[in-house]
Motif scaffolding. Sequence first.
Motif, PDB file in Angstrom:
ATOM      1  N   THR A   1       0.861  -1.183   0.000  1.00  0.00           N
ATOM      2  CA  THR A   1       0.000   0.000   0.000  1.00  0.00           C
ATOM      3  C   THR A   1       0.894   1.228   0.000  1.00  0.00           C
TER       4      THR A   1
ATOM      5  N   MET B   1       1.104   5.066   0.457  1.00  0.00           N
ATOM      6  CA  MET B   1       0.361   6.186   1.053  1.00  0.00           C
ATOM      7  C   MET B   1       1.053   7.503   0.712  1.00  0.00           C
TER       8      MET B   1
ATOM      9  N   GLU C   1      -1.337  -0.839  -4.299  1.00  0.00           N
ATOM     10  CA  GLU C   1      -2.444   0.101  -4.372  1.00  0.00           C
ATOM     11  C   GLU C   1      -1.936   1.464  -3.908  1.00  0.00           C
TER      12      GLU C   1
ATOM     13  N   ILE D   1      -3.063   4.995  -1.934  1.00  0.00           N
ATOM     14  CA  ILE D   1      -4.022   5.765  -1.143  1.00  0.00           C
ATOM     15  C   ILE D   1      -3.488   7.194  -1.036  1.00  0.00           C
TER      16      ILE D   1
ATOM     17  N   ALA E   1      -5.396   6.162   7.596  1.00  0.00           N
ATOM     18  CA  ALA E   1      -5.397   5.434   6.320  1.00  0.00           C
ATOM     19  C   ALA E   1      -5.150   3.946   6.521  1.00  0.00           C
ATOM     20  N   MET E   2      -4.450   3.576   7.583  1.00  0.00           N
ATOM     21  CA  MET E   2      -4.168   2.166   7.862  1.00  0.00           C
ATOM     22  C   MET E   2      -5.448   1.361   8.079  1.00  0.00           C
TER      23      MET E   2
ATOM     24  N   ALA F   1      -6.160   0.142   4.575  1.00  0.00           N
ATOM     25  CA  ALA F   1      -5.036  -0.257   3.721  1.00  0.00           C
ATOM     26  C   ALA F   1      -4.943  -1.780   3.673  1.00  0.00           C
ATOM     27  N   LYS F   2      -4.725  -2.345   2.493  1.00  0.00           N
ATOM     28  CA  LYS F   2      -4.673  -3.801   2.313  1.00  0.00           C
ATOM     29  C   LYS F   2      -3.236  -4.359   2.333  1.00  0.00           C
TER      30      LYS F   2
ATOM     31  N   ILE G   1       3.793  -1.087   3.927  1.00  0.00           N
ATOM     32  CA  ILE G   1       3.319   0.269   3.673  1.00  0.00           C
ATOM     33  C   ILE G   1       4.483   1.110   3.183  1.00  0.00           C
TER      34      ILE G   1
ATOM     35  N   ARG H   1       4.022  -4.451   7.650  1.00  0.00           N
ATOM     36  CA  ARG H   1       2.798  -4.261   8.433  1.00  0.00           C
ATOM     37  C   ARG H   1       2.916  -4.901   9.817  1.00  0.00           C
TER      38      ARG H   1
END
Length: 457
Positions: free
Chosen positions: A72, A74, A100, A102, A146-147, A150-151, A155, A234
Motif C-alpha cells: 500500500t 500512502m 495500491e 491511497i 489510512a491504515m 489499507a490492504k 506500507i 505491516r
Amino acid sequence: MKERVLLFVIVFALGVFIYIFQSYFNTLWGLAFLITAMALYALFTNIAYKIKTYQMKKYPQIINENFKPFVTIMIPSHNEESVIAETVETVLQLDYERFEVIVIDDRSTDNTASVIKDLENKYPNVKAFIRPKDAFPGKSAVLNDAMAFAKGEAILVFDADARMDKDFLSKLVPYLEPKDVGAVQARKVIRNNDINILTRCQNNEMTMDTHFQVGRDSVKGAVELRGNGELIKREALEDINGWNNYTITDDLDMSTRLHIKGWSIRFCKDAIVYEEGIMYLAPLYRQRRRWIEGTIRRYLEYAGDVLTSKDMPLRVGLDLVAYISEFIMPAWLIMELIIRGFKILIQDAPSNMLYSSLIIGCMIALGFFIAARYSLRRYDNLSRMQALKQAFETSIYLFIIWFPLVLFIGFKILFMKKDMNWGKTAHGLVQHEHAIQRAKQKIKQAKEELKKLLLNR
C-alpha cells in the motif's frame, strides 16, 4: 515534563563536570576523546562497508523472486494541488505488480481534495481519502487513519512532491524479506539542487546522510527512516501500534520504537526518491528546527526504553550513542568556551585555555568537511575540485543551520512550552522557478537577436 527534567539533568551535570574538573583535569581531553571515538567509529563503519561491498561482488545477493508482498503506497498531502497529480502518475508507472495507492487529503484549504478525487475516478487502483476538517492534525494521524482500510502487507510512504524511477519498488522490496527487518529506507536526493546554493547544500547534506546510513547499515546499526521513501512491514507497524500522533517527526520516532522492539531497519542506496529542496532560508530554518527538535525529544522520551530494552541488539545501542554525540558536542563546546572565558575574566587565567577550545572547534569543523568531501566523491561522483569546493560550502552551511538550532532547541525544551508546530514545507516551487529561468533565458535570447538585427541595419 519528563523530557525537560531529563535534559536539565544532562545539561547541569555536563556544566558541573566542566566547571569543577577543569581545576583538576583538562576537560578538553574529554572533548578530544569524544571526537576521536566518533572518528574511529566512522572509520569502522567505512571499513565494514568496503568489506561488505567486496563480499557482495564475490557472492552476489540472490533475489527471491517469489517475495512479492502486496504494498500500500500512502501519499499524505496538505495544500498540494500543484504537485500531487504528477506524483501519483509517477507512482503508477512503477514496474512492481502488486500495489495500491491511497492519496490522503489532510484538511487542505486549496483544491487538493478535488484533484485527488479526479485521480480516483481516473485510475482504478487509486483511492482518495479526504479527512474531515476537525481531524487530529499531523502526518502520523493521517497515516494511522489510512491504515484502517489499507490492504498492504507493507506500507510505502511518499511525500507529496516525491519522484522516483520505475524500478524503485523492485529494488526496495527484497530488503524487507528477512524476518527481523521491519523497514527499509531509500536514498533521498534533492532534484532541484541546481537552483541556488541552499538547494545545492541540501543535496550535499542528503549525500552525507546517505554515507552515514550506508555505514550504519553495514554494521547493522541504528539505520533511521526519513519519512519520504520508507517501506515498513505491516507486522512491525502493528507491533509498535502504528505511528505516534504526538510527535513532530513521525519517521525518527518510529525508527527508535522499531529499534527498541528489536526490529532491524535497512538502507537501500540504489532505490532513489527525488524531492524538492527548499529555496529560501526562513522556511529551511523552520524545517530543520522541526527535525532537530523531533530528534532530541525522541531520545529524551525513549531514553529509559533504550537503556532497558531486552530486544534491541547492543550494536544498535552503541550506534545510537555515537549518533547522540553529534548533539552533545555543540553544547559541550559552547559551555567549554563560556566557562573558560568566565575564568579568564575573574581569575586571570591564561588566555591560551580559550585558544585550545577554539582549536577543538576547528577540529570538529574539519571532521564534517572531510565527511562531506568523501561523500560527494563516492556517491555524487564529483571531481576532486568540485568536491572540495562544495564540501567547504556545505561545512559552512551545516555550521550556520545546525549549530545554532541545536542550542535553540535545547533552550526551547528547557524553558518553553511544547507545541506540535509542523512547519510545513511548501512544494511546487520547482516548476515556477524553472519557468522563471526559462522566461529569463528567452528574454535574453530575444535581446541578443534584436541587437544583432539592429547592427545589421
